[in-house]
Enzyme design. Structure first.
Site: not given
Lengths: 91, 394
Positions: B181, B296, B313
């Site tokens: 991240d 997949c 989001c």
């Protein structure tokens, strides 16, 4: 026999917030899309492009993806549940 | 009143004995046999006959039906010398088990003869205490817990999905957790990203997550990748280069389509299973992609939506707790893959509608024409990674 269509959250703006739409006796999945469009204009364009079902949306009859049945020509007998499942990427 | 000698004599009369040589020969022939060690846990931990399950005599009546569900299976009991197993054989006989034998003598002699034995992986006393509720589960046990402690799970994103998943994987004792991240903790994350804290606003998410994990479980080693996953670094990160080697499972909780497709292709190239989770507003999806075994991501969604139909989001909002449900489903899948237990979400898409409070399961089949895992793939390791931003911007 009614067919219940499950509407995912992103498309509920087009169904007045309804999470399910009940349709009267559509004979095929194509008829489902047409009836949805008649009830909630704009939905068809979100589901189909000129080549068929958009590739980031899957339509299911019960648990089965129509791509592995007969696509939009998949026949319905009534009482099925149709799910519209769009790709979402949030995490 | 019968004496101890009388009781043992009667038990020996009523039970069927089997020699150690015969047990060894059956093991070598892989003859069907449920081998049960009825000694105390401490004795078992010091070594046992390969394949034996541990069911101490003190728990025999209580656990037999759960641990030995087939009453007609060929069961062979052993203890240290042959006495406790004979008594246990009598008990199982009384409980309706039809094919029970007791070893004579027992494990002490087995060990002296130099016959093969196994030693359970060594957990420390503190670990036995910490993971006691796991160890009690027959599907986990000490061996399963040792697998978890050795396991390496790579988390993509320490955000909404990564937060609850990382917390539970750390609590479960997954030994190495990699976190990818590039972001720093923002106040607007804290409505759902429960691995972080108000006091750490502005610090890198990988550091914040590592801090929470260290406080939760010091057994866990965190490998922090403070970078955004790209075509340039995905091979280095997925192969665990310089960080202890390849990952066993990747938990995908990233937040955009280009990375989802990159992760899919890399997982096929590296043959690492992906536990996928994705969320949007009130809806969640989870599925496990096992390379070349199940569908997949490209089999499921051949193309991403165009950007104007794929609000994030950040733009569209997300119910915080939805992340908890989907992220913990992902953690559960990862744990099951490591343990090799249960039925995973391979080929099954779990959808969750939190407003309607409905879970559904849909079939996801492998597409023989899939460009990445089909019969004639165009996306291959040799051809290299594609332009994912471009692919998703069409």
């Amino acid at each position: 026999m009614p067919v219940i269509v499950r509407i995912p959250t992103p498309l509920r703006t087009l169904t007045g917030g309804n999470e399910e739409v009940s349709l009267e006796a559509p004979a095929t999945v194509r008829a489902v899309v047409d009836q949805l469009e008649a009830k909630h204009p704009g939905l068809k364009d979100r589901l189909l492009d000129e080549k068929g079902v958009r590739k980031f949306i899957n339509l299911y009859v019960g648990e089965e993806d129509i791509r592995f049945l007969e696509g939009l020509d998949t026949k319905l007998t009534g009482n099925e549940q149709i799910s519209i499942v769009p790709a979402i990427a949030g995490g | 009143m019968p004496s101890y000698a009388d009781i043992i004599a009667a038990v020996r009369q009523s039970t069927t004995e089997v020699s150690l040589d015969e047990i060894k020969s059956r093991l070598e022939k892989r003859a069907p046999m449920v081998l049960v060690d009825v000694r105390e846990k401490e004795e078992f931990r010091a070594g046992f006959i390969p394949g034996a399950l541990s069911l101490p005599r003190g728990f025999l009546e209580i656990q037999a039906e759960q641990r030995l569900p087939d009453k007609n299976a060929p069961i062979v009991l052993y203890c240290a010398g042959g006495t406790r197993s004979a008594l246990a054989a009598k008990t199982l006989g009384e409980m309706g088990y039809t094919h029970v034998e007791t070893a004579n003598p027992g494990f002490v002699r087995w060990k002296d003869l130099g016959y093969p034995m196994e030693t359970p992986p060594a957990l420390t006393d503190a670990q036995r205490d910490r993971y006691g509720r796991h160890i009690l589960l027959p599907e986990v046990g000490e061996a399963g817990q040792a697998k978890l402690l050795k396991a390496r799970v790579l988390m993509l994103g320490a955000g909404g999905l990564g937060s609850p998943a990382a917390l539970y994987l750390a609590a479960a004792g997954v030994g190495t957790i990699g976190i990818v991240d590039a972001d720093t903790v923002d106040a607007s994350n804290l409505q759902r990203q429960i691995v972080h804290a108000t006091s750490r606003i502005g610090t890198p998410k990988v550091e914040s997550a590592a801090k929470t994990i260290a406080e939760l479980n010091p057994d866990v080693k965190v490998v922090a990748y403070k970078e955004r996953l790209t075509s340039d670094n995905v091979d280095r990160i997925f192969s665990g280069e310089g960080q202890g080697g390849p990952w066993d499972v990747v938990v995908d909780g990233c937040d955009n389509f280009p990375t989802r497709y990159l992760v899919n292709d890399a997982s096929l190239f590296h043959k690492i299973p992906i536990v996928h989770g994705s969320i949007f507003r009130f809806d969640g999806q989870a599925i496990t992609f096992k390379p070349f075994e199940g569908a997949c991501y490209r089999c499921m969604y051949p193309e991403p939506p165009p950007p104007h139909l794929a609000p994030s989001c950040q733009e569209a909002g997300v119910l915080g707790i939805l992340c908890g449900i989907v992220g913990t489903v992902q953690a559960t899948e990862a744990i099951k893959l490591i343990l090799g237990k249960g039925t995973s979400l391979v080929g099954r898409l779990l959808t969750y509608d939190s407003l309607g409070m409905k879970f559904r399961e849909l079939k996801v089949r492998r597409d023989p024409n899939c460009p990445a895992c089909g019969k004639n793939p165009t996306i291959t390791r040799e051809a290299g990674y594609i332009d994912y931003e471009g692919f998703c911007a069409r």
